[in-house]
Write an enzyme that holds these catalytic residues in place. Structure first.
Site, PDB file in Angstrom:
ATOM      1  N   ASP A   1      -7.603   1.561   2.109  1.00  0.00           N
ATOM      2  CA  ASP A   1      -7.276   2.456   3.224  1.00  0.00           C
ATOM      3  C   ASP A   1      -8.206   3.650   3.430  1.00  0.00           C
ATOM      4  O   ASP A   1      -8.248   4.193   4.529  1.00  0.00           O
ATOM      5  CB  ASP A   1      -5.823   2.944   3.080  1.00  0.00           C
ATOM      6  CG  ASP A   1      -5.260   3.526   4.358  1.00  0.00           C
ATOM      7  OD1 ASP A   1      -5.752   3.147   5.444  1.00  0.00           O
ATOM      8  OD2 ASP A   1      -4.343   4.354   4.294  1.00  0.00           O
TER       9      ASP A   1
ATOM     10  N   HIS B   1       0.860  -1.188   0.000  1.00  0.00           N
ATOM     11  CA  HIS B   1       0.000   0.000   0.000  1.00  0.00           C
ATOM     12  C   HIS B   1       0.896   1.238   0.000  1.00  0.00           C
ATOM     13  O   HIS B   1       1.551   1.546   0.993  1.00  0.00           O
ATOM     14  CB  HIS B   1      -0.914   0.002   1.225  1.00  0.00           C
ATOM     15  CG  HIS B   1      -1.754   1.241   1.308  1.00  0.00           C
ATOM     16  ND1 HIS B   1      -2.713   1.536   0.373  1.00  0.00           N
ATOM     17  CD2 HIS B   1      -1.741   2.288   2.175  1.00  0.00           C
ATOM     18  CE1 HIS B   1      -3.262   2.690   0.673  1.00  0.00           C
ATOM     19  NE2 HIS B   1      -2.694   3.179   1.753  1.00  0.00           N
TER      20      HIS B   1
ATOM     21  N   HIS C   1      -5.994   9.695  -0.545  1.00  0.00           N
ATOM     22  CA  HIS C   1      -6.714   9.684   0.732  1.00  0.00           C
ATOM     23  C   HIS C   1      -5.908  10.255   1.912  1.00  0.00           C
ATOM     24  O   HIS C   1      -6.383  10.178   3.043  1.00  0.00           O
ATOM     25  CB  HIS C   1      -7.223   8.272   1.044  1.00  0.00           C
ATOM     26  CG  HIS C   1      -6.154   7.233   1.102  1.00  0.00           C
ATOM     27  ND1 HIS C   1      -5.788   6.478   0.021  1.00  0.00           N
ATOM     28  CD2 HIS C   1      -5.371   6.820   2.116  1.00  0.00           C
ATOM     29  CE1 HIS C   1      -4.825   5.655   0.376  1.00  0.00           C
ATOM     30  NE2 HIS C   1      -4.544   5.837   1.638  1.00  0.00           N
TER      31      HIS C   1
ATOM     32  N   ASP D   1       1.156   5.059  -0.285  1.00  0.00           N
ATOM     33  CA  ASP D   1       0.470   6.352  -0.234  1.00  0.00           C
ATOM     34  C   ASP D   1       1.148   7.365  -1.145  1.00  0.00           C
ATOM     35  O   ASP D   1       2.363   7.535  -1.103  1.00  0.00           O
ATOM     36  CB  ASP D   1       0.479   6.889   1.204  1.00  0.00           C
ATOM     37  CG  ASP D   1      -0.437   6.094   2.106  1.00  0.00           C
ATOM     38  OD1 ASP D   1      -1.608   5.929   1.743  1.00  0.00           O
ATOM     39  OD2 ASP D   1       0.035   5.624   3.169  1.00  0.00           O
TER      40      ASP D   1
HETATM   41 ZN   LIG Z   1      -3.072   4.971   2.765  1.00  0.00          ZN
END
Ligand SMILES: [Zn+2]
Length: 1013
Positions: free
Chosen positions: A170, A46, A413, A48
Site C-alpha cells: 500500500d 491489509h 504508511h 493499517d
Molecule cells: Zn494501508
C-alpha cells in the site's frame, strides 16, 4: 489430506542442513503443474496500523461506524479456517497487530498457531511492526521498526518463521533505499501495489512487471532485490471478492437450487487469469485474495476460494490449462526463481507515484509537518536512551519498549505520511509523548548512576526533560536561579561545537560554567515576537541564553552550571546588539568566518553571499524567500477535477505566490551568534543564523502559521533558494530515506517516457535529509531539513522545499478530511530548520562530500539536553558530581556512524556501524574504515561479536539468498565485488572493516570492565 507436522518440520531441518537451499522455503509449497498457467492464491488482509481509526480501535473493532474493521476477529477467524483444512494458507504482515492478539491467546491456541507456522500454512510476510512508509521514513527508524517486529517473530516462532518476502502493497511510491535495506535484512523478494500508472502500463505491455532491483550504487549484489508489481493493487480480480465487506456473488454450486452459477463463474475466472498472465513473464501468476481489513469472517473467503479451486481445476479434464491453488508469496517467488529466466533490472526508484495524470502523491511528503518533526526528534531521543541503557547494562526495560513501539507505529504508511484522520493523528502524538516520558525515566536512571561522584549525591540527581524547547519554553530554566544542563551527545565521535539555547526570562544575567569550572562565553538573544505570540504558548521566557558546548564526548555527556548573577558587567556583555537597517539602504551582515550576507535594499531579502577567496571577496548571487502555491480545490469527480489534499499535491497554477513584497528585518549580533530575523507576515517569519565555529553553514529557522484561509484558498508554503549565474541542466539530487543520493531530472523518468501534466507536483520528490544541486561550473549546494519534506528544482539554480500545507478540500483517496490542521483554535503553527551549505565553504581536509555528510550526521543526531536544579554552589557541585563522561574509549573514525546500540536478549547488545560515505563521494572519507570492537566501550569489554544481517534475525554466515540471472541487463557499476570479510572478527582484536555505505550489524557479548556503577 492429513498433515504430519513433525515430519514436515524435521524435513525442513534436514533440507536446510544438507542442501544448499537459497530461501527458507515454505515447506508446503505447491510447485504448480508444468505447461499450465499456475495461479497462486495469496490470502491476505491489509491491516493499517491506524488511519481512519486508531491502531487500538482497529485491533478491537471499535468505532465500526467509521470503518468496519476489527483485527482481533480477523486473526480469530483465519486461524480457525486454517485449522479446518490443511490446504488453506494465509499470510500475516503487521506484527503490531499480531502480537497484540498472540498475547491474549491460551497456551493451547498458541501451540496450534505454532504448528500452522511450522507447516507454512500461516506465513509471516514483511514482519515489521508495521508496513512502513517509504517516502517520509528515515532509514534509522525504518530499520528499527523492522527489527522490532522481526525479532519478536524470531523469539516466538524460531528461525524457521523468518519472513523472506517484503510486502509493501500500500505505500505510496517506493524508495530505492528501502529495497536496499530489505535486501540487507535477508529478504528474497519485494512485492508492491502502487506505482505510476504509465510506468505500470508500460511494464505490463513489455512483461516487465517483475525485475531485479539493483538498489544501491555502492553495495553491489548485497543490495539486489527481486521486485514484483502486483497486478491489481492488492485486491482480487474483479468479481472475486468474497469478503463480508464485498458484494460479489458467491459460487452457487448446487444445480438443484436457483441461481446456479458455477459455469459462468469459472469462465469469468479463467478469463481474469489469462488477462493477468499477459503482463507477466512466467507461467506463474499471483492473485492477492484480500483487501483492507478482510477476513473478519474468513469462511466467506475460504469457502468460495475452495470452490473456485475445485471447479476451475476440474476444467483441466476438458483441456483448460489454468491451475489454481493456495500459495504464499514465498512459494510464488520460488516458482519464479526456478523458471530460470533472465530478468530485467532497475536502478532508479518508484517516486513520485501518480495514480493518474493529475494525482501525484507528492503532498504527503510534507503533510503534517509538526508530526513529522516530532517523529524525527523522537528518533534521536530513542537512540540516546538505547545507547545509555546498553552502556549501563539496564537491559530490555518495559519503558524503552513503549517508546520503541510508539516509534514503530509512527512509521506506518498512514502515520508519518500525515494521511490519517486528525483524531488518529492526535493518538499518534500521544503515543510518542508517552514513549518519551516513560523512557526519559531510563535516561534519568543512567544519569543517577553516572553523575554522583560521592554516594550521597545519587538521590539528588533528578534531571528534567523540557519537551517544549521548540516553542522556547522550559519551566526549570525559566524559574531557577541556578541549574545544571546535561548535554548528551548520541554520536560516536565528539561534538565539536554544539550551540545550546536555553529559554530564560528577561532582564536577568547568567554566569555559565563548563564541566571543569571554566567560564563560558554566553549571549542573550531575544525570542522573536512571533514565537512569544505562539498560540498556546505558556512561558515566561523572553530570551534565549546561547552558548557553545565544545567537544561533547562521544556517547557521553558534559555539564554546564548556570547561575543567575547581578553582575552588571556580565549582563552588558551578554546582551545582543540589535540593529534595524535604515530603509532604502543596502546592507550587509559580516560574520567572523569572513562570510558576508547581503540583503536587497527594498525587499530586505537575501540577495548575495560574499565569500573570501585569495584575499578578495567573491560574490555569489542567491535569493531566498518563502512563497505559497494555491492548492487546487476540485471536487474529484474526474482526473482534471482533483483537489490538493493530504496525499495529493496539486497547485492551482505553476508559479507560487509571494507572501509580501518586502520583509521586516532585525539584526541581532553578539559573541556567539548573529541572527537576521525576517518577517514576511504575521504568519511567516525566519531567523537566519550563523554560529561561530563548527561546520560553517547558514541556518534558516522558519516559523509558519496559522496559515490564513479566510480567502477560501488552501496554501502550500515553500522555501525557495535561487542561485544566480549557474546552470543546473534540469538536474538535482535528493537523498533516499536519509542515506544514498539519487539523481533527479526534471520532467524525466529513467524507464519510461513521461508526459507530465502536472509540471510542479510531478517534479516533487521526497527529501528526508538533503536536496542538492551541482552547477556547470562545479558549484555545489545542499539544503538540509530537520524532518521529511517534498522538494524539487524547477529551474536553473533552484532549490525548493515545502514546509507546511493547509488545505480546505479532501483529495478523495480515503481519509475523508481536508488537511486543515488546527491547534488552540487556530491554524497549526510549525517551526523547523533548514541548513544551507555550498562548495565555497569547503576547507582543507574537508571537501564538499565531507561537508555534507558530516553536517548530515550532526543534524540526524542532535544532542539531548536535560536540566536539573542544584542547591550546591558551583565549586562544591564539581566535587560532588562527575560533570563529564564518555561511553567510548576512542572516537569512531570520521566516516563511521554509530547507527544502533541497543539492549538485546540475554544481556547482549545490538551494535550497528555504518560507513556514512558513498563511493567516490569524498577523499579520503570514501575509503574503507576500520573499528576495533574489543575495547570500543569505556566500561564494557566485548568478549565476542556475532555478525548478523541488518535485521539481526539471521547470522551473516547463514545468509544464502536466491541468485537471479540478469543477463546483460545491468550496468557494470553494479558489479562491485565486496571484499571477503571472513576472518575479520577472529582473534583478540575484533577488527571490523566497513566499505562505503555498508552497515554491519553485530550481537555483542559483553562484560562490565569497571566497577564504578
Ligand atoms: Zn494501508
Amino acid at each position: 489430506m492429513k498433515c504430519n507436522s513433525f515430519v514436515k518440520a524435521h524435513l525442513g531441518i534436514l533440507l536446510l542442513s544438507y542442501l544448499p537451499l537459497a530461501a527458507l522455503l515454505n515447506p508446503t509449497c505447491n510447485p504448480g503443474k508444468p505447461g499450465m498457467l499456475n495461479v497462486h492464491f495469496v490470502c491476505h488482509t491489509h491491516d493499517d496500523v491506524g488511519w481512519l481509526k486508531t491502531v487500538d480501535q482497529y485491533y478491537y473493532g471499535a468505532k465500526n461506524n467509521i470503518q468496519r474493521a476489527g483485527v482481533q476477529y480477523i486473526l480469530d477467524s483465519v486461524i480457525s479456517s486454517l485449522l479446518d483444512d490443511p490446504d488453506r494458507k494465509f499470510i500475516y504482515v503487521e506484527s503490531a497487530f499480531f502480537f497484540r492478539w498472540w498475547e491474549e491467546q491460551t497456551p493451547e491456541m498458541q501451540d496450534k498457531v505454532k504448528m500452522l507456522v511450522d507447516q507454512g500454512r500461516l506465513e509471516f510476510i514483511n514482519g515489521g511492526w508495521c508496513m512502513n512508509d517509504e517516502g517520509a521514513g528515515h532509514y534509522n527508524a525504518i530499520i528499527d521498526q523492522m527489527t522490532l517486529g522481526l525479532s519478536k517473530i524470531n523469539n516466538t516462532f524460531g528461525s524457521g518463521a523468518r519472513p523472506t518476502i517484503a510486502w509493501q502493497i500500500d505505500p505510496f511510491g517506493h524508495s530505492r533505499e528501502q529495497a536496499s535495506l530489505f535486501a540487507q535484512m535477508g529478504f528474497e523478494g519485494l512485492f508492491f501495489g502502487r506505482l505510476d500508472h504509465d510506468d505500470k502500463s508500460t511494464r505490463w505491455d513489455a512483461k516487465r512487471l517483475e525485475m531485479v532491483w539493483e538498489a544501491s550504487a555502492n553495495l553491489g549484489k548485497d543490495a539486489w532485490l527481486f521486485t514484483g508489481v502486483l497486478p491489481n493493487g492488492y485486491g482480487p480480480p474483479t468479481g472475486f471478492c468474497f469478503d463480508i465487506l464485498c458484494n460479489d456473488d458467491p459460487i452457487m454450486d448446487n444445480p438443484r437450487l436457483h441461481d446456479y452459477n458455477v459455469d459462468q463463474r469459472v469462465e469469468q475466472f479463467i478469463k481474469a487469469a489469462q488477462a493477468q498472465a499477459t503482463g507477466y513473464a512466467t507461467s506463474h501468476i499471483l492473485m492477492t485474495m484480500g483487501e483492507d481489513f478482510n477476513y473478519q469472517s474468513s469462511d466467506m473467503w475460504y469457502k468460495n476460494l475452495d470452490k473456485v479451486i475445485k471447479y476451475v481445476n476440474a476444467r483441466q479434464q476438458n483441456g483448460s490449462n489454468v491451475n489454481v491453488f493456495y500459495s504464499t508469496p514465498s512459494c510464488y517467488l520460488d516458482a519464479l526463481n526456478k523458471a530460470n529466466l533472465s530478468w530485467p533490472t532497475k536502478t532508479d526508484d518508484f517516486f513520485p507515484y501518480a495514480s493518474n495524470n493529475h494525482s501525484y502523491w507528492t503532498g504527503y511528503f510534507t503533510s503534517r509537518p509538526t508530526l513529522k518533526g516530532f517523529v524525527r526528534e523522537t528518533n534521536t531521543f530513542l537512540q540516546a536512551v538505547k545507547q545509555l541503557s546498553s552502556l549501563l547494562g539496564l537491559g530490555i526495560d518495559p519503558r524503552l519498549e513503549i517508546l520503541k513501539k510508539a516509534m514503530a507505529v509512527l512509521q506506518h504508511h498512514d502515520a508519518i505520511t500525515g494521511t490519517a484522520k486528525q483524531a488518529v493523528t492526535n493518538d499518534y502524538y500521544l503515543r510518542l509523548a508517552e514513549g518519551v516520558t516513560e523512557s526519559f525515566g531510563l535516561m534519568a536512571e543512567a544519569y543517577r548512576k553516572l553523575q554522583p561522584a560521592v554516594p550521597e549525591a545519587e538521590a539528588t540527581v533528578t534531571p528534567v526533560y523540557c519537551p517544549l524547547l521548540n516553542e522556547s519554553s522550559c519551566p526549570l530554566s525559566e524559574t531557577s536561579s541556578s541549574f545544571v544542563i546535561t548535554v548528551y551527545n548520541p554520536l560516536g565521535k565528539p561534538w565539536e561545537k554544539y550551540h545550546v539555547r536555553v529559554p530564560v526570562p528577561k532582564d536577568i544575567a547568567y554566569k555559565v560554567t563548563d564541566f571543569q569550572g571554566n567560564a563560558v562565553v554566553s549571549q542573550l538573544v531575544p525570542i522573536p515576537e512571533s514565537v512569544l505570540g505562539l498560540p498556546g504558548r505558556s512561558s515566561t521566557a523572553e530570551f534565549e541564553l546561547v552558548f557553545v558546548a565544545d567537544m561533547i564526548p562521544p556517547l557521553g555527556f558534559t555539564q554546564f552550571y548556570v547561575q543567575r548573577t547581578s553582575n552588571h558587567l556580565f549582563h552588558k556583555m551578554q546582551q545582543s546588539k540589535i540593529t534595524v537597517p535604515i530603509e532604502e539602504e543596502e546592507f550587509t551582515v559580516k560574520f567572523k568566518q569572513g562570510l558576508v550576507l547581503m540583503f536587497d535594499r527594498t525587499t530586505h531579502l537575501l540577495d548575495a553571499i560574499g565569500v573570501p577567496e585569495g584575499g578578495e571577496m567573491k560574490t555569489l548571487k542567491v535569493n531566498q524567500t518563502y512563497l505559497w502555491y494555491a492548492g487546487m480545490s476540485g471536487r474529484n469527480y474526474k482526473e482534471e477535477d482533483r483537489a490538493s489534499g493530504a496525499y495529493i499535491f496539486r497547485p492551482n497554477g505553476t508559479s507560487p505566490n509571494s507572501i509580501a513584497d518586502a520583509v521586516n528585518i532585525t539584526i541581532i549580533s553578539g559573541e556567539v551568534v548573529t541572527e537576521i530575523h525576517q518577517t514576511w507576515s504575521p504568519w511567516m517569519s525566519q531567523f537566519m543564523r550563523i554560529y561561530s565555529g563548527d561546520i560553517l553553514n547558514i541556518e534558516m529557522e522558519w516559523l509558519v502559521g496559522p496559515i490564513p484561509v479566510a480567502d477560501q484558498m488552501g496554501k502550500e508554503i515553500i522555501n525557495r533558494i535561487v542561485w544566480g549565474d549557474i546552470s543546473t541542466d534540469d538536474t538535482f539530487y535528493t537523498d533516499a530515506n536519509g542515506r544514498e543520493i539519487l539523481k533527479r531530472v526534471k520532467d524525466h523518468r529513467e524507464t519510461w517516457t513521461l508526459d507530465n501534466k502536472e509540471p510542479v507536483a510531478g517534479n516533487y520528490y521526497p527529501v528526508n535529509s538533503r536536496l542538492m544541486i551541482l552547477g556547470d561550473n562545479g558549484f555545489m549546494a545542499a539544503l538540509f531539513n530537520d524532518r521529511s519534506q517534498g522538494g524539487t528544482s524547477l529551474d536553473d539554480g533552484h532549490m525548493e522545499l515545502m514546509i507546511h500545507r493547509r488545505l480546505l478540500h479532501d483529495d478523495a483517496f480515503g481519509v475523508g478530511e481536508a488537511l486543515n490542521e488546527v491547534a488552540f483554535g487556530e491554524g497549526l503553527v510549525a517551526r523547523g530548520k533548514h541548513h544551507l551549505i555550498f562548495s565555497d565553504l569547503t576547507r582543507p581536509g574537508c571537501d564538499f562530500g565531507c561537508l555534507q555528510r558530516s553536517l548530515g550526521e550532526r543534524l540526524m543526531m542532535k544532542p539531548i539536553m536535560s536540566f536539573s536544579l542544584s542547591a550546591l554552589p558551583h565549586p562544591t557541585y564539581e566535587d560532588t558530581y562527575n560533570t563529564q563522561w564518555s561511553g567510548l574509549t576512542l572516537p569512531l573514525p570520521m566516516n563511521v556512524h554509530l547507527l544502533t546500540l541497543e539492549p538485546w536478549l540475554d544481556g547482549k547488545i545490538l551494535l550497528r556501524l555504518e560507513h556514512m560515505y558513498e563511493l567516490e563521494e569524498s577523499d579520503p572519507f570514501s575509503n574503507p574504515a576500520t573499528v576495533n570492537l574489543k575495547n570500543l566501550f569505556s566500561d564494557l569489554e566485548v568478549i565476542s561479536a556475532e555478525e548478523m544481517n541488518l535485521a539481526a534475525n539471521q547470522r551473516k554466515e547463514d545468509e544464502n539468498r536466491y541468485q537471479w540471472d540478469v543477463g546483460s541487463n545491468h550496468p557494470s557499476t553494479n558489479e562491485i565485488n565486496r571484499p571477503n570479510k571472513d576472518g575479520d572478527l577472529i582473534g583478540d582484536e575484533l577488527m571490523v572493516t566497513l566499505q562505503p555505505m555498508e552497515i554491519r550489524t553485530f550481537i555483542l557479548t559483553v562484560r562490565k570492565s569497571t566497577l564504578t556503577y
